[in-house]
Design an enzyme around this catalytic site. Structure first.
Site, PDB file in Angstrom:
ATOM      1  N   GLY A 268      89.209  17.925  14.359  1.00 50.11           N
ATOM      2  CA  GLY A 268      88.734  17.380  15.624  1.00 50.11           C
ATOM      3  C   GLY A 268      89.906  17.121  16.556  1.00 50.11           C
ATOM      4  O   GLY A 268      91.036  17.534  16.278  1.00 50.11           O
ATOM      5  N   VAL A 269      89.639  16.452  17.670  1.00 47.69           N
ATOM      6  CA  VAL A 269      90.718  16.098  18.580  1.00 47.69           C
ATOM      7  C   VAL A 269      90.973  14.599  18.463  1.00 47.69           C
ATOM      8  O   VAL A 269      90.237  13.886  17.806  1.00 47.69           O
ATOM      9  CB  VAL A 269      90.390  16.482  20.041  1.00 47.69           C
ATOM     10  CG1 VAL A 269      90.301  17.986  20.174  1.00 47.69           C
ATOM     11  CG2 VAL A 269      89.120  15.818  20.511  1.00 47.69           C
ATOM     12  N   GLY A 270      92.047  14.136  19.085  1.00 46.04           N
ATOM     13  CA  GLY A 270      92.343  12.702  19.082  1.00 46.04           C
ATOM     14  C   GLY A 270      93.556  12.381  18.242  1.00 46.04           C
ATOM     15  O   GLY A 270      94.197  13.252  17.650  1.00 46.04           O
ATOM     16  N   GLU A 293      86.901  24.572  16.091  1.00 41.21           N
ATOM     17  CA  GLU A 293      86.269  24.789  17.407  1.00 41.21           C
ATOM     18  C   GLU A 293      87.222  24.560  18.560  1.00 41.21           C
ATOM     19  O   GLU A 293      87.030  25.099  19.636  1.00 41.21           O
ATOM     20  CB  GLU A 293      84.992  23.959  17.547  1.00 41.21           C
ATOM     21  CG  GLU A 293      85.172  22.469  17.347  1.00 41.21           C
ATOM     22  CD  GLU A 293      83.846  21.712  17.417  1.00 41.21           C
ATOM     23  OE1 GLU A 293      82.893  22.102  16.727  1.00 41.21           O
ATOM     24  OE2 GLU A 293      83.779  20.724  18.163  1.00 41.21           O
ATOM     25  N   ILE A 363      82.592   6.907  12.989  1.00 38.79           N
ATOM     26  CA  ILE A 363      82.466   5.553  13.547  1.00 38.79           C
ATOM     27  C   ILE A 363      82.337   4.552  12.407  1.00 38.79           C
ATOM     28  O   ILE A 363      83.035   3.558  12.367  1.00 38.79           O
ATOM     29  CB  ILE A 363      81.280   5.486  14.539  1.00 38.79           C
ATOM     30  CG1 ILE A 363      81.675   6.213  15.833  1.00 38.79           C
ATOM     31  CG2 ILE A 363      80.879   4.039  14.826  1.00 38.79           C
ATOM     32  CD1 ILE A 363      80.579   6.345  16.851  1.00 38.79           C
ATOM     33  N   GLY A 387      80.541  19.538  16.585  1.00 43.37           N
ATOM     34  CA  GLY A 387      80.592  20.537  15.520  1.00 43.37           C
ATOM     35  C   GLY A 387      80.832  19.933  14.156  1.00 43.37           C
ATOM     36  O   GLY A 387      80.965  20.656  13.165  1.00 43.37           O
ATOM     37  N   LYS A 407      87.725  -2.525  17.035  1.00 38.82           N
ATOM     38  CA  LYS A 407      87.697  -3.695  17.940  1.00 38.82           C
ATOM     39  C   LYS A 407      88.549  -4.859  17.402  1.00 38.82           C
ATOM     40  O   LYS A 407      88.053  -5.947  17.097  1.00 38.82           O
ATOM     41  CB  LYS A 407      86.259  -4.159  18.206  1.00 38.82           C
ATOM     42  CG  LYS A 407      85.346  -3.068  18.780  1.00 38.82           C
ATOM     43  CD  LYS A 407      85.710  -2.683  20.192  1.00 38.82           C
ATOM     44  CE  LYS A 407      84.911  -1.466  20.669  1.00 38.82           C
ATOM     45  NZ  LYS A 407      85.525  -0.730  21.781  1.00 38.82           N
TER      46      LYS A 407
HETATM   47  O1  0RQ Z   1      85.939   2.809  21.599  1.00 38.65           O
HETATM   48  O2  0RQ Z   1      87.718   3.333  23.182  1.00 38.65           O
HETATM   49  O3  0RQ Z   1      85.837   1.770  23.779  1.00 38.65           O
HETATM   50  O4  0RQ Z   1      87.575   1.070  22.109  1.00 38.65           O
HETATM   51  O5  0RQ Z   1      84.702   4.205  19.243  1.00 38.65           O
HETATM   52  O6  0RQ Z   1      87.104   5.425  18.421  1.00 38.65           O
HETATM   53  O7  0RQ Z   1      89.004   4.959  16.901  1.00 38.65           O
HETATM   54  O8  0RQ Z   1      89.432   5.839  19.255  1.00 38.65           O
HETATM   55  O9  0RQ Z   1      88.446   7.257  17.390  1.00 38.65           O
HETATM   56  O10 0RQ Z   1      88.588   8.848  19.383  1.00 38.65           O
HETATM   57  O11 0RQ Z   1      88.743   9.595  16.952  1.00 38.65           O
HETATM   58  O12 0RQ Z   1      86.584   8.834  17.940  1.00 38.65           O
HETATM   59  C1  0RQ Z   1      83.689   9.345  15.730  1.00 38.65           C
HETATM   60  C2  0RQ Z   1      83.723   8.736  18.135  1.00 38.65           C
HETATM   61  C3  0RQ Z   1      85.842   8.751  16.778  1.00 38.65           C
HETATM   62  C4  0RQ Z   1      84.770  10.915  17.379  1.00 38.65           C
HETATM   63  C5  0RQ Z   1      84.494   9.421  17.002  1.00 38.65           C
HETATM   64  C6  0RQ Z   1      84.880   2.819  18.948  1.00 38.65           C
HETATM   65  C7  0RQ Z   1      86.337   2.573  19.224  1.00 38.65           C
HETATM   66  C8  0RQ Z   1      86.547   3.417  20.464  1.00 38.65           C
HETATM   67  C9  0RQ Z   1      86.490   5.808  19.608  1.00 38.65           C
HETATM   68  P1  0RQ Z   1      86.835   2.201  22.775  1.00 38.65           P
HETATM   69  P2  0RQ Z   1      88.586   5.816  18.036  1.00 38.65           P
HETATM   70  P3  0RQ Z   1      88.170   8.712  17.977  1.00 38.65           P
HETATM   71  C10 0RQ Z   1      85.316  17.724  16.186  1.00 38.65           C
HETATM   72  C11 0RQ Z   1      83.885  17.621  15.810  1.00 38.65           C
HETATM   73  C12 0RQ Z   1      81.827  13.234  16.616  1.00 38.65           C
HETATM   74  C13 0RQ Z   1      82.097  14.612  17.157  1.00 38.65           C
HETATM   75  C14 0RQ Z   1      82.927  15.432  16.229  1.00 38.65           C
HETATM   76  C15 0RQ Z   1      83.518  11.719  17.611  1.00 38.65           C
HETATM   77  C16 0RQ Z   1      85.697   4.632  20.167  1.00 38.65           C
HETATM   78  O13 0RQ Z   1      85.506  11.510  16.356  1.00 38.65           O
HETATM   79  O14 0RQ Z   1      82.945  11.715  18.695  1.00 38.65           O
HETATM   80  O15 0RQ Z   1      83.331  15.051  15.150  1.00 38.65           O
HETATM   81  N1  0RQ Z   1      83.030  12.448  16.554  1.00 38.65           N
HETATM   82  N2  0RQ Z   1      83.182  16.664  16.640  1.00 38.65           N
HETATM   83  O16 0RQ Z   1      86.583   1.203  19.430  1.00 38.65           O
HETATM   84  C17 0RQ Z   1      81.993   0.101  17.061  1.00 38.65           C
HETATM   85  C18 0RQ Z   1      82.657   0.997  15.020  1.00 38.65           C
HETATM   86  C19 0RQ Z   1      83.578   1.823  15.735  1.00 38.65           C
HETATM   87  C20 0RQ Z   1      83.613   1.715  17.124  1.00 38.65           C
HETATM   88  C21 0RQ Z   1      85.049   3.217  16.488  1.00 38.65           C
HETATM   89  N3  0RQ Z   1      82.553   1.058  13.690  1.00 38.65           N
HETATM   90  N4  0RQ Z   1      81.883   0.174  15.726  1.00 38.65           N
HETATM   91  N5  0RQ Z   1      82.824   0.846  17.788  1.00 38.65           N
HETATM   92  N6  0RQ Z   1      84.533   2.590  17.555  1.00 38.65           N
HETATM   93  N7  0RQ Z   1      84.486   2.752  15.359  1.00 38.65           N
HETATM   94  C22 0RQ Z   1      85.562  18.595  17.371  1.00 38.65           C
HETATM   95  C23 0RQ Z   1      86.043  17.845  18.528  1.00 38.65           C
HETATM   96  O17 0RQ Z   1      86.402  16.730  18.440  1.00 38.65           O
HETATM   97  C24 0RQ Z   1      86.028  18.544  19.794  1.00 38.65           C
END
Ligand code: 0RQ
Length: 501
Positions: A268-270, A293, A363, A387, A407
């Site tokens: 994924g990205v990030g 992807e 999440i 994806g 958080k």
């Molecule tokens: O929110 O920025 O408002 O504080 O969710 O979390 O830790 O920055 O992590 O950017 O890697 O995203 C699953 C969303 C993770 C992403 C997910 C809150 C946290 C923050 C983002 P704020 P992080 P990431 C790959 C295939 C589905 C799509 C996918 C995703 C925000 O990886 O969209 O996998 N995945 N695609 O604070 C409440 C919890 C939380 C929470 C995190 N337990 N409860 N809030 N957050 N955990 C291909 C691509 O990626 C293109």
């Protein structure tokens, strides 16, 4: 200038974005290009949003349905959501304004596996597609199209839509010509044939998109870069997560369960994904491959260093610096990167055949290994499944990564029961936090619970999770997947009521 529109019939269709937007009927379903902020139309969506705003102010609201490849940018999702212009959105978004509209109940959102979108459209499950709005890098003399920095669902949108609007963006490098591989061999059941791709580097299609010229109602010239979010260097938590994964790979190679060149990686990205890629790049690996992807900064670096031999994807997602690096050295990268349509880049048949190592964010995960990737506190949409399901279910290894808390420690990412399930316990093989790695392969539910709590939970929440698990075992209910039903979601309720789990 018109130098990128070499076809004379299409050069007669050149007009402004405003004129093109006027050609879209109210209520239309529009298939737009765009995937992770790459290759989305830059001008027509904004002009359409302006038109919608004018109509709304004049008392005759207009809304449209928007289908894309995946996420786009503020100029598309943001602009249209801002004027309340979207009725139905699919299949993925990550825009703050769009998310707000979805979570306030103003916008319908259909969150589906990215590999499956074109099949849905072809099968008629989604209704009729009226207009396609597609960014391309150029139009050749015979009308074939050089695709842009993503392919996504563009092939399907062009084929399915009654009418096509092209945006020709002169900020997209013409040197991308030849990088794309558009597969024209897809069919619906019962007429499907095996997809003859056995290596991520295989080319099975054509370098151009085809479009019947008489479908094209407008050609709009643009000149602006993709979204290109800035790159944030990995933090300590991400680095720890990456270390656990790299140790695990080394261990698996030693055990003979992974070849020395690993297996094609999907990432994924990030922040965390970048840390893992950086770790791989600094490790002992050479000639790895990616079947994924998105090509992000880390993959570009790995290609440069020779850690990665080839990357197959459907889109780029680069920081401004990485984009410069790519454009300045495109002759080097060109034969090492293949962009495919997303029904091929994410195809279950191919992910399973190649034995992809899938690495995605989450999440929350529960003690039995079910994963929620999409919903905050069970009800609010974050981005979408994207994806992750395509790769997680079909991969050889399905790894999910997360910090153990969110958080500022108020939320545990490991909970008794997830408040929404995207990836079931049957699909999730490995969970990693900065605390450690839980290898769930071959473990039954009760064994998984101990493994996840032991290895992944934050010390602040570990005892309470173990206490929940032990009381569930003693509750007299089923001993296969023990739960306290009256308490299973109490951690989420706690957070909503007291701001802490
Ligand atoms: O929110 O920025 O408002 O504080 O969710 O979390 O830790 O920055 O992590 O950017 O890697 O995203 C699953 C969303 C993770 C992403 C997910 C809150 C946290 C923050 C983002 P704020 P992080 P990431 C790959 C295939 C589905 C799509 C996918 C995703 C925000 O990886 O969209 O996998 N995945 N695609 O604070 C409440 C919890 C939380 C929470 C995190 N337990 N409860 N809030 N957050 N955990 C291909 C691509 O990626 C293109």
């Amino acid at each position: 200038g018109t130098s990128r529109i070499l076809n004379s019939q299409l050069s007669q269709r050149i007009m402004s974005a405003e004129q093109a937007a006027e050609l879209i009927p109210p209520g239309a379903t529009i298939g737009m290009s765009g995937f992770t902020g790459a290759g989305y139309p830059k001008a027509v969506p904004k002009a359409l949003a302006e038109r919608i705003r004018r109509l709304r102010d004049a008392g005759s609201p207009m809304r449209v349905n928007i289908w894309t490849g995946a996420s786009t940018a503020p100029e598309l999702d943001g602009a249209l959501a801002e004027v309340d212009g979207i009725n139905m959105r699919l299949p993925f978004q990550s825009d703050a304004v769009c998310r707000k509209q979805i979570n306030e109940g103003q916008m319908q959102y259909l969150d589906i596996h990215l590999s499956e979108v074109s099949q849905y459209a072809w099968s008629g499950f989604l209704g009729k597609l009226d207009v396609a709005v597609i960014e391309v890098a150029a139009v050749l003399e015979d009308g074939r199209l050089i695709p842009s920095s993503s392919i996504g669902n563009n092939k399907t949108w062009i084929e399915q839509a009654d009418k096509v609007i092209l945006e020709v963006n002169d900020k997209q490098s013409l040197k991308m010509e030849g990088m794309h591989d558009v597969y024209y061999g897809t069919a619906l059941p019962p007429n499907r044939k095996p997809i003859l791709l056995t290596e991520p580097s295989d080319r099975i299609g054509e370098r151009y998109l085809h479009c019947p010229l008489d479908k094209v109602i407008a050609v709009v010239e643009t000149s602006s870069s993709d979204r290109n979010s800035a790159f944030t260097p990995p933090d300590e938590t991400s680095a720890l997560i990456a270390d656990h994964i790299l140790d695990f790979f080394a261990h698996e190679v030693k055990k003979g369960r992974l070849p020395a060149q690993l297996l094609p990686i999907q990432s994924g990205v990030g922040n965390i994904a970048n840390a893992v890629l950086e770790g791989l790049n600094n490790g002992p690996y050479k000639n790895l491959s990616a079947f994924t992807e998105v090509i992000q900064d880390g993959m570009l670096k790995m290609l440069k260093s020779g850690t990665l031999k080839v990357a197959s994807a459907t889109a780029f997602s680069l920081s401004p610096d990485a984009l410069d690096e790519f454009n300045n050295n495109i002759d080097f990268y060109k034969d090492k990167i293949i962009l495919r349509q997303q029904d091929i880049s994410n195809h279950p048949e191919l992910a399973r055949r190649l034995g992809v190592i899938a690495m995605n964010g989450l999440i929350e995960a529960d003690i039995y290994g079910n994963v929620n990737s999409t919903h905050i506190m069970g009800t609010r949409m974050m981005n979408g499944i994207g994806g992750s399901g395509d790769f997680a279910r079909n991969g050889y290894l399905s790894i999910f990564m997360t910090p153990s808390t969110a958080k500022q420690g108020a939320i545990s990412s490991i909970v008794p029961m997830v408040s929404h399930v995207d990836h079931t316990e049957h699909d999730v093989k490995i969970i990693v936090t900065e605390q450690g790695l839980a290898d769930l392969r071959g473990l039954a539910p009760k064994q998984r619970a101990k493994c996840i709590i032991e290895n992944c939970a934050h010390p602040e929440f570990k005892d309470r999770l173990m206490d929940y698990y032990e009381r569930a075992c003693a509750s007299g209910r089923g001993m296969h997947t023990p739960h306290l039903l009256e308490e299973a979601l109490s951690w989420h309720v706690n957070f909503e009521q007291h701001g802490r789990m």
